[in-house]
Enzyme design. Structure first.
Site, PDB file in Angstrom:
ATOM      1  N   ARG A  86     -78.514  32.560  28.804  1.00  0.00           N
ATOM      2  CA  ARG A  86     -77.890  34.043  28.581  1.00  0.00           C
ATOM      3  C   ARG A  86     -77.678  34.138  27.017  1.00  0.00           C
ATOM      4  O   ARG A  86     -77.951  35.094  26.499  1.00  0.00           O
ATOM      5  CB  ARG A  86     -76.698  33.871  29.302  1.00  0.00           C
ATOM      6  CG  ARG A  86     -75.682  35.073  28.872  1.00  0.00           C
ATOM      7  CD  ARG A  86     -74.790  35.675  29.940  1.00  0.00           C
ATOM      8  NE  ARG A  86     -74.022  34.293  30.742  1.00  0.00           N
ATOM      9  CZ  ARG A  86     -73.535  33.187  30.112  1.00  0.00           C
ATOM     10  NH1 ARG A  86     -72.883  33.353  28.881  1.00  0.00           N
ATOM     11  NH2 ARG A  86     -72.922  32.378  30.934  1.00  0.00           N
ATOM     12  N   TYR A  94     -80.228  61.819  27.155  1.00  0.00           N
ATOM     13  CA  TYR A  94     -80.892  61.216  28.350  1.00  0.00           C
ATOM     14  C   TYR A  94     -79.896  61.341  29.649  1.00  0.00           C
ATOM     15  O   TYR A  94     -78.573  60.911  29.389  1.00  0.00           O
ATOM     16  CB  TYR A  94     -81.281  59.701  28.194  1.00  0.00           C
ATOM     17  CG  TYR A  94     -82.048  59.043  29.423  1.00  0.00           C
ATOM     18  CD1 TYR A  94     -83.021  59.310  29.929  1.00  0.00           C
ATOM     19  CD2 TYR A  94     -80.992  58.018  29.917  1.00  0.00           C
ATOM     20  CE1 TYR A  94     -83.330  58.567  30.981  1.00  0.00           C
ATOM     21  CE2 TYR A  94     -81.500  57.307  31.113  1.00  0.00           C
ATOM     22  CZ  TYR A  94     -82.674  57.499  31.644  1.00  0.00           C
ATOM     23  OH  TYR A  94     -83.246  56.892  32.632  1.00  0.00           O
ATOM     24  N   LYS A 110     -90.069  52.161  28.289  1.00  0.00           N
ATOM     25  CA  LYS A 110     -91.117  53.490  27.922  1.00  0.00           C
ATOM     26  C   LYS A 110     -92.084  52.882  26.846  1.00  0.00           C
ATOM     27  O   LYS A 110     -92.797  51.996  27.332  1.00  0.00           O
ATOM     28  CB  LYS A 110     -90.229  54.496  27.445  1.00  0.00           C
ATOM     29  CG  LYS A 110     -88.948  54.671  28.118  1.00  0.00           C
ATOM     30  CD  LYS A 110     -89.015  55.203  29.443  1.00  0.00           C
ATOM     31  CE  LYS A 110     -87.757  54.961  30.408  1.00  0.00           C
ATOM     32  NZ  LYS A 110     -86.584  55.879  29.777  1.00  0.00           N
TER      33      LYS A 110
HETATM   34  C1  LIG Z   1     -85.071  55.486  30.075  1.00  0.00           C
HETATM   35  C2  LIG Z   1     -84.260  56.016  28.761  1.00  0.00           C
HETATM   36  C3  LIG Z   1     -83.073  55.407  28.772  1.00  0.00           C
HETATM   37  C4  LIG Z   1     -82.597  54.536  29.711  1.00  0.00           C
HETATM   38  O1  LIG Z   1     -83.215  53.249  29.768  1.00  0.00           O
HETATM   39  P1  LIG Z   1     -83.618  52.256  31.165  1.00  0.00           P
HETATM   40  O2  LIG Z   1     -84.483  51.278  30.687  1.00  0.00           O
HETATM   41  O3  LIG Z   1     -84.089  53.379  32.257  1.00  0.00           O
HETATM   42  O4  LIG Z   1     -82.272  51.756  31.527  1.00  0.00           O
HETATM   43  C5  LIG Z   1     -82.339  55.912  27.680  1.00  0.00           C
HETATM   44  N1  LIG Z   1     -82.749  56.650  26.782  1.00  0.00           N
HETATM   45  C6  LIG Z   1     -83.763  57.525  26.911  1.00  0.00           C
HETATM   46  C7  LIG Z   1     -84.059  58.247  25.998  1.00  0.00           C
HETATM   47  C8  LIG Z   1     -84.340  56.972  28.070  1.00  0.00           C
HETATM   48  O5  LIG Z   1     -85.882  57.700  28.096  1.00  0.00           O
END
Ligand SMILES: *Cc1c(COP(=O)(O)O)cnc(C)c1O
Length: 379
Positions: A46, A98, A195
């Site tokens: 951790r 978001y 992403k």
């Molecule tokens: C997807 C996303 C998040 C959140 O991320 P997760 O990995 O889904 O928790 C935050 N900000 C933006 C711009 C995103 O596209």
């Protein structure tokens, strides 16, 4: 070092014991002490795990930061940043964030006694007027989701720093290849590694990069205490994704530009939102601040019924939330990513029922245009 080179070499380099060019996946929860009272620099996973640390070093280098922390998701990363604050502090946040960040701030963060207010951060006068005496953090996204408005990060950071306010930029939409918020003045960059950084839609994760080592150490303490760490398998996947990030972003960019230009001249499309179009109201700012325009494109087809028809007719664009993978996706913000934003709030932001958002993948743009052309013909 040039960007393509940095993506390939960022991180600690070959593993010293064997020379393995990729960091091993250290599937271990704990580490043997060298002797009584003396560990070898690693105690418990951790706190730190070498695969995760390899990823953290790589992302820190790509963003030009002093340190980074990798989390179990983008939301865990953003939540950890709010733990830097105390009850009574205020977060000033950009107004079309978001959807998940909006939900976190308006439910959990507020419940913990931290004030949150929202402002159109593209409007610098409105931004400046919205700081409060207790504002401790400015939270920005640029381009914004899903309408692709640009925030002047350098100017916004200057306004924040005059007041001793820390600046966070969610750089998920462009990746460090196309935008470097720390160089523009931000104190923290956050990514959903789910992403573009990972890029293959096979792992959820997040990372925070800190400009300053002391804030980095504070964030590591929060992460070690609260525990929302990225596991070593996922860290390995994200690091592997980063090796091709510059190549992928170039291909995404080519597709994004082609799709936006195609939609802009299509008679069935009411409006296109893409900073790379000369008609985008902040095109010049995007040219100055970004190294490219990315591959997120939003467009309005006029009504919920039309949006549904287009989504159902598309074949190469899969109807799904998320973005940044090699495959093209389409989403309907009003019923998907922004469903948690109340309808009147949504419409004020411009997230109409006819709005569709594309994440343009790395397929051949010609095939993507043909798919869009066929789907729009169904209207
Ligand atoms: C997807 C996303 C998040 C959140 O991320 P997760 O990995 O889904 O928790 C935050 N900000 C933006 C711009 C995103 O596209």
């Amino acid at each position: 070092m040039k960007e393509k080179t940095l993506c390939v070499h960022a991180g600690p380099g070959p593993e010293p014991t064997t020379g393995a060019v990729n960091p091993p996946i250290y599937a271990t929860s704990t580490y043997a002490y060298a002797e009584f009272g003396q560990h070898r620099g690693w105690e418990y996973s951790r706190t730190a795990n070498p695969t995760r640390v390899a990823l953290e070093q790589a992302v820190a280098q790509l963003e030009g930061g002093a340190d980074a922390c990798a989390f179990a998701s983008g939301m865990a990363a953003i939540d950890a940043l709010t733990d830097l604050l105390a009850p009574g502090d205020h977060i000033l946040a950009a107004h079309n964030l978001y959807g998940g960040t909006y939900r976190l701030f308006t439910t959990i963060t507020r419940r913990h006694g931290v004030e949150v207010s929202f402002v159109d951060a593209s409007d610098l006068a409105a931004l400046e007027a919205s700081f409060r005496p207790n504002t401790k953090m400015l939270f920005l996204e640029s381009p914004t989701n899903p309408l692709m408005a640009i925030v002047d990060l350098e100017e916004a950071s200057r306004l924040a720093h005059q007041r001793g306010v820390l600046v966070v930029v969610d750089n998920t939409f462009l990746s460090p290849v196309l935008q470097k918020p720390l160089a523009l003045g931000a104190d923290f960059v956050v990514h959903s590694t789910t992403k573009y950084l990972n890029g293959h839609s096979d792992a959820v994760g997040g990372v925070v990069v800190c400009k300053d080592g002391e804030l980095g150490a504070q964030l590591h303490r929060i992460q070690n205490s609260a525990g929302a760490i990225m596991g070593p398998f996922d860290a390995y996947l994200v690091l592997r994704g980063i090796r091709t990030l510059a190549l992928r972003m170039a291909a995404h960019e080519e597709g994004g530009r082609a799709v936006a230009s195609f939609l802009a001249q299509h008679p069935r499309v009411v409006r296109v939102y893409y900073p790379g179009l000369a008609s985008h109201p902040q095109h010049e700012l995007a040219c100055r601040q970004q190294r490219g325009f990315g591959a997120m494109v939003a467009f309005d087809v006029g009504s919920l019924e039309n949006a549904k028809t287009v989504c159902n007719a598309l074949k190469l664009f899969t109807l799904a939330e998320s973005l940044g993978g090699v495959e093209s996706l389409v989403s309907h913000p009003a019923t998907m990513t922004h469903a948690s934003v109340p309808k009147d709030e949504r419409e004020k932001l411009g997230i109409t029922d006819g709005l569709l958002r594309l994440s343009v993948g790395v397929e051949d743009p010609e095939d993507l245009l043909a798919d869009l052309d066929r789907a729009l013909a169904a209207l």
